[in-house]
Structures are given as C-alpha cells and as structure tokens.
Design a protein around this motif. Structure first.
Motif, PDB file in Angstrom:
ATOM      1  N   ALA A 133      -4.836   3.656   1.532  1.00  9.16           N
ATOM      2  CA  ALA A 133      -4.767   4.482   0.327  1.00  9.16           C
ATOM      3  C   ALA A 133      -5.192   5.913   0.658  1.00  9.16           C
ATOM      4  CB  ALA A 133      -5.658   3.901  -0.763  1.00  9.16           C
ATOM      5  N   THR A 134      -4.970   6.806  -0.286  1.00 10.44           N
ATOM      6  CA  THR A 134      -5.389   8.196  -0.139  1.00 10.44           C
ATOM      7  C   THR A 134      -6.678   8.422  -0.920  1.00 10.44           C
ATOM      8  OG1 THR A 134      -3.107   8.944   0.121  1.00 10.44           O
ATOM      9  CG2 THR A 134      -4.731  10.609  -0.507  1.00 10.44           C
ATOM     10  N   THR A 165       0.816  -1.218   0.000  1.00 12.77           N
ATOM     11  CA  THR A 165       0.000   0.000   0.000  1.00 12.77           C
ATOM     12  C   THR A 165       0.847   1.263   0.000  1.00 12.77           C
ATOM     13  OG1 THR A 165      -0.158   0.252   2.421  1.00 12.77           O
ATOM     14  CG2 THR A 165      -1.724  -1.257   1.344  1.00 12.77           C
ATOM     15  N   SER A 193       3.734   4.093  -1.307  1.00 17.29           N
ATOM     16  CA  SER A 193       4.345   4.672  -2.497  1.00 17.29           C
ATOM     17  C   SER A 193       5.842   4.414  -2.467  1.00 17.29           C
ATOM     18  CB  SER A 193       4.094   6.178  -2.545  1.00 17.29           C
ATOM     19  OG  SER A 193       4.818   6.829  -1.511  1.00 17.29           O
ATOM     20  N   GLN A 232      -0.069   8.204  -6.449  1.00 23.22           N
ATOM     21  CA  GLN A 232      -0.283   6.843  -6.946  1.00 23.22           C
ATOM     22  C   GLN A 232      -1.717   6.643  -7.403  1.00 23.22           C
ATOM     23  OE1 GLN A 232       0.858   4.041  -3.860  1.00 23.22           O
ATOM     24  NE2 GLN A 232       2.350   3.117  -5.222  1.00 23.22           N
ATOM     25  N   GLU A 233      -2.647   7.081  -6.579  1.00 17.48           N
ATOM     26  CA  GLU A 233      -4.062   6.883  -6.879  1.00 17.48           C
ATOM     27  C   GLU A 233      -4.476   7.667  -8.108  1.00 17.48           C
ATOM     28  OE1 GLU A 233      -3.336   5.919  -2.632  1.00 17.48           O
ATOM     29  OE2 GLU A 233      -2.736   7.547  -3.952  1.00 17.48           O
ATOM     30  N   ARG A 286     -11.038   5.303  -0.981  1.00 14.70           N
ATOM     31  CA  ARG A 286      -9.822   4.508  -0.870  1.00 14.70           C
ATOM     32  C   ARG A 286     -10.044   3.100  -1.428  1.00 14.70           C
ATOM     33  NH1 ARG A 286     -10.281   7.246   4.046  1.00 14.70           N
ATOM     34  NH2 ARG A 286      -8.484   8.579   4.570  1.00 14.70           N
TER      35      ARG A 286
END
Length: 511
Positions: free
Chosen positions: A265-266, A135, A137, A292-293, A260
């Motif tokens: 996650a963000t 999860t 980065s 990333q997202e 998320r």
C-alpha cells in the motif's frame, strides 16, 4: 496476406443483438481502431476474436485460413493477445502467478518475474511482479494485463481501452511501442473512446453503431468532430463550466497520516485540504500514488485514521463507518465497477440497495420492490443506459453503460458530498459529456464534489480547483484557471512548494 478477416459475424443475446453481420479486415502491421459508443458491440466482437464467446453466425479467417477459435488458450497459441477493459486477474495471486496461468506449466516463476520486470521497464509500465493483485489499483491492474499480452509477442494484439488509466507520458511510450510492434508486422486492434488517440495512432477506423458497422475511414484525415458524428450521430454537447462562488468547507482533511494497511500500500503523509459546498475539487495523479488509500479513508472503508483528521461540517468522522457517512449525505463512486460499485450477479434494481437505503426504497425493514424498480428505470432513462431494463443483470452491461448507471444511482441520492473516482473511464464521448454535466449540476446545487481522475483534460474541464497526489502526499490547491498541464505534470512528480502542508494545517483554506 490478410492477417484477420471477419465475415458477417452475428452474436445475439436474449435482449439484444450485440453483433449484427459484422465484417472486418485487418492487415499485417496495421493499427486498426474500432470506434463506437457504449453498447455498440465492440467488446463482444473482440471476445469473439479472442475465443471468449462463440458467434451464432459468420466466419473467421486467420492468415488466409478459415478457423474456429474455441478458447482464449487457442487464440494465444495462434498468436492473438488481448488486454480486456474488465480485468481477468485473481486477487489472491501475485502479478507473476497471474501471468503464469497463461503460460506452459513448466515456466519458472523466478525467470518469469525477471521477464515481467524487463518488459515493464521497457514500456514504462511500473510493475512489481511479486505484489498480490488485491493490493493493486485499477491502473496497476491494467499494466499487468498489458505486460501479460506483450510477453506473448503476438501477431495480433487487441487493446480494449488500454490508456484510460495511464499518464500522458506513459501513453506516449505505449504508442511508441505499438508503432514499433506494427512496424515489425504485428497487427493491432485498438478500442478507445479517445478520438485524439485514434487520429494520432491508427491507420484505419471501423465505426460501429447498434451492433452494425456503419463505416470505415482513415482517422488521420478526419477531425474529432467528424469522428464523433460517425460514432454517435452528433457532436458531443459542450460543457458549460462557469465560475461561481463556493460555500463553506463541508469535507475537511487535516494533517492526515496513515501507515500502510499492507506491504504494498501507499503510506499517506500529512495530507490537508478542504472540499467546499458548490465546488468540484479535482485530484490528479499517477495511479498507485495513494488515491485508493485516500478514498478509503474519506468513504469510511478504512477507519484507522484519527477521528479529527477527517471532518464533515466540522464534526470529526475519521472513525465513523461508511454506512454512517452515507446516512449523513455522503455518496461514493469507486473506480472498480464490478464487485464494488455493483454486484455483478444482481439486477440493476437490486443494486440500488447498495446506496439507497432510506424510506424511499426501504420501509420498516422491508424493501419496496416497486419503488426500487421505478428508481432504477428513472436512472436508466435519465442517463441513457443501454440495458434491457431494471431487471437486467449488472454484469450484462458494457463497461461504459454500467459506469453511467452507478454514477446515476449516486447522483439520484442528491448527496451533500460526492466522492467519485475515474468518473468517465471507458465511456464514449457523448456519455462522458453527460456525466460531466451531471457533476457540474450537482456542484451548482450546492454539493461538495471530489473527483479523482487520471484524465487531466477532464479535470481541467470540470474542476474549480486542483490538487495533485504523489507518493502519498498532496500538493497545495490551485485554481484550475491558474494551472496548466506543464505545472500539473511537474506536481505529479512531487515537485511542488514544500511548505504547503504546514501552512494549510494552521489555517482554513479559502479561495
């Protein structure tokens, strides 16, 4: 007493002599830089010191005594810690569990989690011990490696490109820590391509070229230009970034919100921006704030976004696959080189097929082997990739050379849209200048380029406009010529005009 002495270390591989009679001396409390262009042999030498590989010839003395360092475990027992450029973490384990692998078997995880949190806070490295590595980065993975090394309280700390994904504030705090460690007697071997860092931090600099030591100097009395000449034999070419009129919006994001995908996650919140033909839009931000997202949504790896929130030439593509987007002319360079940007076990020619699947290399379902090899050879030559040839295995390349190859592979497609994350992470000054020049050439050819980078100097050098991502939200756009480091630094904390998204979602964005 000398802390570490290498005497005529030689390591040869079938296609290259990585280290050719290298000698190096490090004193207690010394911060010693090892400088060289990609493929100069720096990382190989560090792996010899850390016991990852055995030299073919030469000797090592540790605290005045001859030693044979048989493994990383032995190196750690001796008091040697290392932060690798390519991380050695297990994706399915937590941060604490990964760190525990290098500690005695009786280590309690709950106590280790507290130690990790305390060390991370002390050095300004934001880290959650209970998070799973898959999860994280790239920047967050690097923090894990740094904290793991510092927990061992080493006598010698080896840092391979440690600041490449840290913010300027975090770099400053890390430098304070390294200076404190040195003052307490810890020796530090520091590999970096950032000449300003070496000049401000290091006491001694050993320069390598082609596997050999070409000089030793005091970097504090050198200029960046003189260090560059020592490293690559010349000063890096100047980047010619001229303002030009951008075309229409090619890639658009409108009111993108996304929950998320997993607990760590963000969340993305109400994001809107355009990327125009013939421009480079730079995205600044601290690692782990949604980069990333966002890239997963734009590239098609994450198709959960409502279709209308992402548009290519005004066509809704939020639900379209990555393969479909590639067929429409979108190219993508992820921040993870090995495993996503390239398959480690495949050759460079075979890795072409990850993104080149048109008629030039595939005909009627059959791979055109000769065309694939020729294309790979052309990229190797154009981007000055140091490799044995198209048949070289991807994992055999140094990090910087693999990065040049992956970017060259995407540039060779002549894309309409290019998404690129951390384009010059871990590459030397000459290669960085070449990559940035190629990105500007793509822009001048009409490509819409989005660059996510934590190198603010890089974004100011090549981007036409800038946005900042913080906590899953994106700032208003600003022309690079109207921005400065202080402004972008404030925005990286989320401090920008609050009415941006509402305004931008109603109107198209124009310069």
């Amino acid at each position: 007493m000398t802390r570490l002495a290498l005497n005529h270390i030689t390591k040869q591989y079938p296609a290259v002599v990585a280290n050719d009679g290298v000698s190096l001396v490090v004193q207690p409390g010394e911060i010693h830089a090892v400088l060289g262009e990609n493929g100069a042999g720096k990382s190989t030498l560090m792996k010899v010191i850390y016991g990852v590989i055995r030299p073919d010839a030469g000797s090592i003395a540790w605290n005045g005594q001859p030693v044979t360092i048989a493994s990383p475990a032995m190196a750690r027992q001796m008091g040697i810690g290392m932060v690798f450029q390519h991380f050695s973490l297990f994706d399915t384990l937590t941060v604490a569990e990964n760190i525990a692998l290098g500690l005695p078997s009786g280590t309690r995880i709950d106590e280790l989690e507290r130690r990790i949190a305390d060390t991370a806070a002390q050095y300004g490295l934001d880290l959650e011990p209970q998070r799973h590595v898959h999860t994280l980065s790239v920047g967050e993975c690097q923090r894990v490696e740094i904290v793991r090394a510092l927990l061992g309280k080493p006598q010698l700390l080896i840092l391979d490109e440690p600041t490449s994904v840290l913010t300027p504030q975090a770099v400053g705090k890390l430098f304070d820590t390294l200076r404190q460690l040195a003052a307490e007697g810890c020796s530090i071997l520091y590999i970096s391509h950032k000449l300003d860092e070496i000049r401000s931090l290091c006491h001694t600099c050993t320069v390598m070229r082609g596997g050999k030591v070409t000089g030793v100097c005091d970097p504090r009395v050198e200029t960046e230009a003189s260090l560059s000449r020592l490293m690559i034999g010349a000063e890096p070419p100047a980047i010619d970034h001229q303002e030009k009129q951008a075309g229409s919006a090619v890639l658009s994001v409108r009111r993108l919100s996304l929950p998320r995908a997993h607990p760590f996650a963000t969340e993305l919140t109400d994001i809107s921006f355009d990327v125009h033909a013939g421009e480079i839009l730079g995205v600044a931000g601290i690692s782990g704030n949604g980069q990333q997202e966002l890239l997963a949504v734009l590239s098609g790896e994450d198709t959960r976004a409502p279709a209308a929130t992402v548009a290519l030439d005004d066509a809704a593509i939020g639900r379209r696959s990555a393969a479909w987007r590639r067929a429409q002319g979108l190219a993508f360079v992820p921040e993870e080189r090995l495993g996503r940007g390239a398959v480690p076990e495949l050759t460079l020619a075979q890795n072409i097929l990850l993104s080149h699947q048109g008629s030039s290399v595939v005909s009627r379902g059959f791979i055109r082997q000769r065309a694939t090899v020729q294309l790979a050879a052309g990229i190797i030559k154009r981007f000055n990739v140091k490799a044995a040839g198209p048949g070289a295995i991807a994992s055999s390349l140094s990090g910087g050379n693999l990065q040049k190859y992956i970017i060259g592979r995407e540039v060779a497609r002549q894309p309409r849209v290019l998404l690129v994350a951390q384009p010059t992470w871990g590459v030397d000054v000459g290669a960085a200048a070449q990559i940035r020049t190629e990105l500007l050439a793509l822009r001048d050819a009409g490509c819409a380029v989005l660059v996510i980078s934590e190198e603010l100097d890089e974004l100011f050098e090549i981007a036409d406009r800038l946005v900042v991502i913080a906590k899953g939200k994106v700032s208003p756009p600003i022309k690079t010529s109207e921005a400065d480091l202080n402004l972008i630094g404030r925005w990286m904390s989320g401090l920008w005009p609050s009415d941006h998204n509402a305004t931008q979602s109603r109107e198209p964005m124009h310069d």
